[in-house]
Design a protein around this motif. Structure first.
Motif: not given
Length: 235
Positions: A26-43
């Motif tokens: 999901g992180s890989y796919v959403l990153e391609r869509a411009g959504i960075n889950l690292d900022v939202l879900l990493s600590a």
């Protein structure tokens, strides 16, 4: 007919493997869509403007790259089923999450000490590190406030500690080492290396060593609290 190696995976381990892989994809796919889950879900550090309460849990399911998730999930696959069998599914799941949260707690404690060493306080006023103009201090605060902690490694170190604690004399083979090594020596040595890495603070080292140590520490405390012992007839 040969049995699949995945047939022996216990329920909690199987679901943890699936969830981690789904988060990674999901992180890989959403990153391609411009959504960075690292900022939202990493600590992030608890005083960082990017910190969110849910990150205390979600960071465990985020991974930086394929080798990161591969080695964590391989360890979960190798050690998890035995520990889940011994502890039971409910206690194993508790152990996994408590060691993961404990790992982050120790990491943040070390970060807080580092922040205090720079400014004499554990938090920056208004979360603005700009006024701290000392170059080295500014870079240190920037690294802490905007660096991320992610991965299941804290929980994995908890599992390694549990395996070494419950099965200290089980002999294990390690890549590039031609002789078997008892679990207590192998895992103990690994923890010593993490201590060296954590206190050494070597240049270019981005590994959260104290998170690993936190997972092992909280794992040890839990095992002692639960008075866990290895059944005599196991292994």
């Amino acid at each position: 007919m040969n049995q699949s190696p995945f047939a022996s995976i216990t329920p909690v381990v199987k679901n943890l493997l699936i969830i981690n892989v789904l988060f990674f994809i999901g992180s890989y796919v959403l990153e391609r869509a411009g959504i960075n889950l690292d900022v939202l879900l990493s600590a992030f550090y608890f005083n960082s403007p990017l910190f969110r309460p849910w990150q205390v849990v979600t960071y465990m399911f985020m991974h930086a790259n394929f080798p990161h998730i591969f080695f964590n999930m391989f360890a979960l696959f190798m050690f998890g089923p035995t520990l889940e069998y011994i502890m039971g599914p409910k206690r194993f799941l508790q152990y996994y999450f408590i060691t993961g949260i404990g790992a982050l707690a120790l990491q943040m404690l070390v970060q807080a000490i580092e922040v205090h060493g720079v400014i004499g306080s554990f938090t920056v006023a208004n979360r603005d590190i700009g006024p701290y103009v000392n170059y080295a201090g500014f870079n240190k605060l920037k690294e802490i406030y905007y660096g991320i902690t992610l991965g299941a490694s804290g929980s994995i170190f908890g599992l390694l500690l549990a395996f070494g604690f419950l099965f200290p004399n089980v002999e294990m083979m390690v890549l590039f080492i031609p002789v078997p090594i008892k679990a207590k020596y192998l895992i103990g040595g690994y923890i010593v290396l993490e201590l060296i890495g954590g206190f050494g603070q070597f240049a270019g080292d981005s590994v959260a060593h104290f998170a690993h140590l936190g997972g092992a520490l909280f794992g040890f405390l839990l095992l002692k609290y639960w008075r866990m012992q290895r059944p005599d007839n196991f292994y």
